[in-house]
Structures are given as structure tokens and as C-alpha cells.
Design a protein around this motif. Structure first.
Motif, mmCIF file in Angstrom:
data_model
loop_
_atom_site.group_PDB
_atom_site.id
_atom_site.type_symbol
_atom_site.label_atom_id
_atom_site.label_comp_id
_atom_site.label_asym_id
_atom_site.label_seq_id
_atom_site.Cartn_x
_atom_site.Cartn_y
_atom_site.Cartn_z
ATOM 1 N N TYR A 101 0.862 -1.064 0.118
ATOM 2 C CA TYR A 101 0.070 -0.064 -0.067
ATOM 3 C C TYR A 101 0.840 1.195 -0.087
ATOM 4 O O TYR A 101 2.170 1.290 0.459
ATOM 5 C CB TYR A 101 -0.989 0.025 1.200
ATOM 6 N N ASN A 102 0.218 2.372 -0.318
ATOM 7 C CA ASN A 102 0.953 3.512 -0.642
ATOM 8 C C ASN A 102 1.934 3.968 0.425
ATOM 9 O O ASN A 102 2.950 4.583 0.235
ATOM 10 C CB ASN A 102 0.113 4.745 -0.837
ATOM 11 N N THR A 193 -7.650 -1.068 2.721
ATOM 12 C CA THR A 193 -6.385 -0.348 2.651
ATOM 13 C C THR A 193 -6.179 0.811 1.775
ATOM 14 O O THR A 193 -5.234 1.705 1.989
ATOM 15 C CB THR A 193 -5.381 -1.451 2.221
ATOM 16 N N PHE A 194 -6.908 1.020 0.615
ATOM 17 C CA PHE A 194 -7.068 2.056 -0.189
ATOM 18 C C PHE A 194 -7.535 3.248 0.507
ATOM 19 O O PHE A 194 -7.177 4.453 0.225
ATOM 20 C CB PHE A 194 -7.856 1.684 -1.427
ATOM 21 N N THR A 199 -2.965 3.575 5.542
ATOM 22 C CA THR A 199 -2.200 2.931 4.497
ATOM 23 C C THR A 199 -2.065 3.342 3.192
ATOM 24 O O THR A 199 -1.227 3.476 2.689
ATOM 25 C CB THR A 199 -3.122 1.342 4.658
ATOM 26 N N GLY A 200 -3.399 3.993 2.889
ATOM 27 C CA GLY A 200 -3.363 4.702 1.701
ATOM 28 C C GLY A 200 -2.521 6.129 1.516
ATOM 29 O O GLY A 200 -2.072 6.496 0.596
ATOM 30 N N ASP A 207 -4.211 7.634 -6.588
ATOM 31 C CA ASP A 207 -4.559 6.295 -7.269
ATOM 32 C C ASP A 207 -4.841 6.416 -8.716
ATOM 33 O O ASP A 207 -4.130 5.633 -9.388
ATOM 34 C CB ASP A 207 -5.773 5.830 -6.439
#
Length: 392
Positions: A101-102, A193-194, A199-200, A207
Motif C-alpha cells: 500500500y502507498n 487499505t486504499f 495505509t493509503g 490512485d
């Protein structure tokens, strides 16, 4: 008209072909993060006769093992962290795909580069400009290849777009409108998670926004961003009644939502170019508009797509004047026998084997990241800010 014919002649279909792949030495590849996007990486690696997938790492216990079993890959070693995998010198890794994740893109990429391993890093490059700078510093001191995962670059229509702009037919570029989005498309089919801040880090802005930014910035040669005035919102993501959430998950997901579902920015670029950008995961509209690149000799319209899927939503159109007449030149859409994701992976591998340069360079994508980060920071401050990128 002669001018129109000349433009169309530039874009005759290219003959696709492939060079023979040297299989005398197989590249040993590891996967960091075995979630959804890792499937796409492994699918392409499995096509390559000169690749052996030897390892994978995931923080969730048993996830890497299940992933490789599902992929039909035997013998790959599984680890509970990227550090544990990269510290295992017996693997003799040549490259890794960073599919986490990012918020962990920077950490994993820097550690891999410092271990002397080439990296194919999924988009967005990271979350902040500061992280992008540290990634590039690790790349520089390692001497290894770092390529960023912008596969739409390899779409024949995106190549045609760049060819149009670089040909000079548009004249001096002075204004660009780009972006896109989804009417209902907050990405939660695989969990949260996005959409979680931890996390994102960033939402639609990073995105899918990174793709539409790259489309136009790559076409015009990636001029340096100077200032940005940004806006972002989260009206849909924080609404428990948002219709795009999985059934029964609205209350839970809306509380976890910590990123943007819409963002916009007004960016000044070097060369006197204005970039008007907007992107959306959710909105009460079908599109935020077509992409347009306006020039002193002609302008180019790139039809929007439903969710920004990496190509054009229809034939591109050049608007110009020929012999005192206003004309429109439609550029026929192009197809390719080879998928963009496959070309992304193959070009990365070829750069490693042939001592080449990164197919998609961090020296360009850092400007993409700086715009994304600048929009987020400007939105939080409520005013325009300068974009400053230190020397690396």
C-alpha cells in the motif's frame, strides 16, 4: 487538405514485433506485498522465460504462501517482511516488485535499493515529495534501476498523444485540462487499505490522479511545477449510505475513510503552461470532462473514460485552421497485440539485463508526485503554495 494528411500519416499503425529473449541467465525476482496488484505483476513475470520468481513477503501471516499456491508457483520462499526477505542474501535477488500500500512504498523501495536490488515500484511513487526525494537519493547511491509503474505510457494511443504534441503541430502549449474519475468507484472490494489514512495516505488524488497527470505531463516533456492551489474532499467516502460500499459495510467503511474521494488543482508549470486538474472516486456526474491541450496553432481533445483506464475514451481530435478554414482532424485509435502491463514488466527486465536506463524514470515522476503532494498540502492550508524540490 495537405496539412491534415501529413498529420494522419504520422500515426499509421506500427508493426508489433518482439526481440528474442536471452534465457541463458534467469533473473531472480521477489514480490513485496502479495495483494491484488501483485497478481498482475506475477501474471506477467510468469510469461517471461528469463524470470524465476523466488520469494515473496507480506506482513499478514500466511498470505504470501496462499498467494503463491493460488498462482501455481512452487518453491518460492515466503517472508513476514520486506526486510527479512531482502536480508536473505542466499536468494541472490536481481529485482523486486513493490506492490504494497502507498504508505510503505518509500520504505520498501529504499531498503531494496540500498540492498543492491533493482525495483519495479507500483504507482503512485509514494505519498509525499519528501519521500520521493529520499527514494531518488537511494536510487542514486545504489546505481540500480528504479522504474515506476505507469503502464499507460506504453498504450499506443498514449504514444500517439505524445507524438502529436512533440511534433509541434499544436504550436506553443499554454493551457491543459485533465483528470477524470468515476461516478461510483471508491476501491473497497479488497478491504480498506486504499481508503485508510494509515495505509493509503492519499485517495483518488494518487490512485488514478497520478495516471491522468502522467498522460499530459509526459506528452509535454514533464516541465517543472512551480505553484499549486489545491482542493480535496471526502463527502462520499465518509457517508455510511454511500451506495458503492459492499452491502453491510457502509457504517464500518465510512468511519475508516481517511483520504480524499475528490481532488482538484490549479498548477503553474515552467514555460507559462497552466494545468487545470480534477479527479474523482465518487461524484454525482458522469465525467469531469475531456482532457484538452490548447496550443497557439491547434488544440487536442482526448475523450474521457469512465474510470481513467489508461487509454483514450475515443478518437483524439485536433482542432486547427488550414487555409483560413477551421478544421477538425480525427486521429484513428490504435490497438496493440501486447498488453501495456506486459510491456512495463518486460522493459524493466530488459533494462536490468542490458544495462539500460529506467523505462519510466523517477526524475520525471517526482514532478508528478510533487503536484499530488502539493494539491494535498495546499488544500489543507487553504491557499496556493510554491512547489520546491531539492537537488538530489
Amino acid at each position: 487538405m495537405a496539412n491534415q494528411d501529413a498529420i494522419l500519416d504520422m500515426f499509421k499503425s506500427e508493426q508489433s514485433g518482439s526481440d528474442a529473449i536471452d534465457t541463458s541467465k534467469k533473473l531472480r525476482v521477489g514480490i513485496i506485498g502479495t495483494g491484488w496488484i501483485a497478481n498482475a505483476h506475477v501474471r506477467e513475470y510468469k510469461k517471461m522465460p528469463d524470470v524465476e520468481i523466488v520469494a515473496g513477503a507480506d506482513l499478514i501471516e500466511g498470505k504470501a504462501e496462499a498467494f503463491f499456491k493460488e498462482q501455481g508457483i512452487e518453491g518460492a520462499r515466503c517472508y513476514s517482511s520486506h526486510k527479512e526477505m531482502l536480508d536473505d542474501e542466499s536468494l541472490k535477488l536481481d529485482a523486486v516488485s513493490v506492490c504494497t500500500y502507498n504508505m510503505t512504498h518509500a520504505e520498501c523501495t529504499i531498503y531494496a535499493l540500498d540492498k543492491g536490488v533493482n525495483v519495479l515500484l507500483e504507482k503512485p511513487m509514494c505519498v509525499t515529495t519528501e519521500e520521493a526525494v529520499e527514494i531518488m537519493r537511494a536510487e542514486k547511491r545504489s546505481g540500480k534501476i528504479l522504474s515506476i509503474g505507469f503502464q499507460p505510457r506504453f498504450d499506443p494511443n498514449m504514444k500517439m498523444l505524445k507524438a502529436v504534441v512533440q511534433s509541434g503541430v499544436l504550436g506553443q502549449i499554454y493551457y491543459i485540462q485533465t483528470g477524470g474519475g468515476r461516478r461510483r468507484g471508491i476501491p473497497t472490494p479488497f478491504g480498506t487499505t486504499f481508503i485508510e489514512k494509515e495505509t493509503g495516505g492519499i485517495g483518488a488524488l494518487g490512485d488514478i490522479g497520478c495516471y491522468s497527470l502522467d498522460m499530459v505531463l509526459n506528452a509535454i516533456g514533464y516541465p517543472k511545477p512551480l505553484t499549486v492551489s489545491g482542493y480535496k474532499s471526502d463527502f462520499f467516502g465518509k457517508d455510511p449510505n454511500y451506495s458503492g460500499y459492499p452491502k453491510g459495510k457502509g457504517e464500518e467503511y465510512s468511519k475508516k475513510f481517511g483520504v480524499d474521494d475528490f481532488a482538484a488543482g490549479f498548477v503553474r508549470l515552467e514555460g507559462g503552461i497552466i494545468l487545470d486538474f480534477r479527479i474523482s472516486w465518487a461524484m454525482n456526474l458522469d465525467t469531469t470532462g475531456d482532457t484538452i491541450i490548447m496550443g497557439t496553432k491547434a488544440s487536442l481533445k482526448i475523450p474521457s473514460t469512465e474510470c481513467w483506464n489508461g487509454t483514450t475514451g475515443g478518437p483524439m481530435i485536433i482542432y486547427s485552421e488550414v487555409g483560413g478554414e477551421q478544421v477538425q482532424t480525427e486521429l484513428p485509435m490504435k490497438n496493440s497485440d501486447v498488453g501495456c502491463f506486459e510491456v512495463k514488466v518486460r522493459s524493466f527486465l530488459d533494462a536490468i539485463k542490458n544495462g539500460g536506463v529506467a523505462p519510466i524514470s523517477s526524475s520525471e515522476i517526482i514532478y508528478n508526485q510533487a503536484i499530488i503532494d502539493g494539491i494535498a498540502k495546499s488544500a489543507e492550508l487553504g491557499h496556493e503554495i510554491e512547489i520546491n524540490i531539492p537537488e538530489i
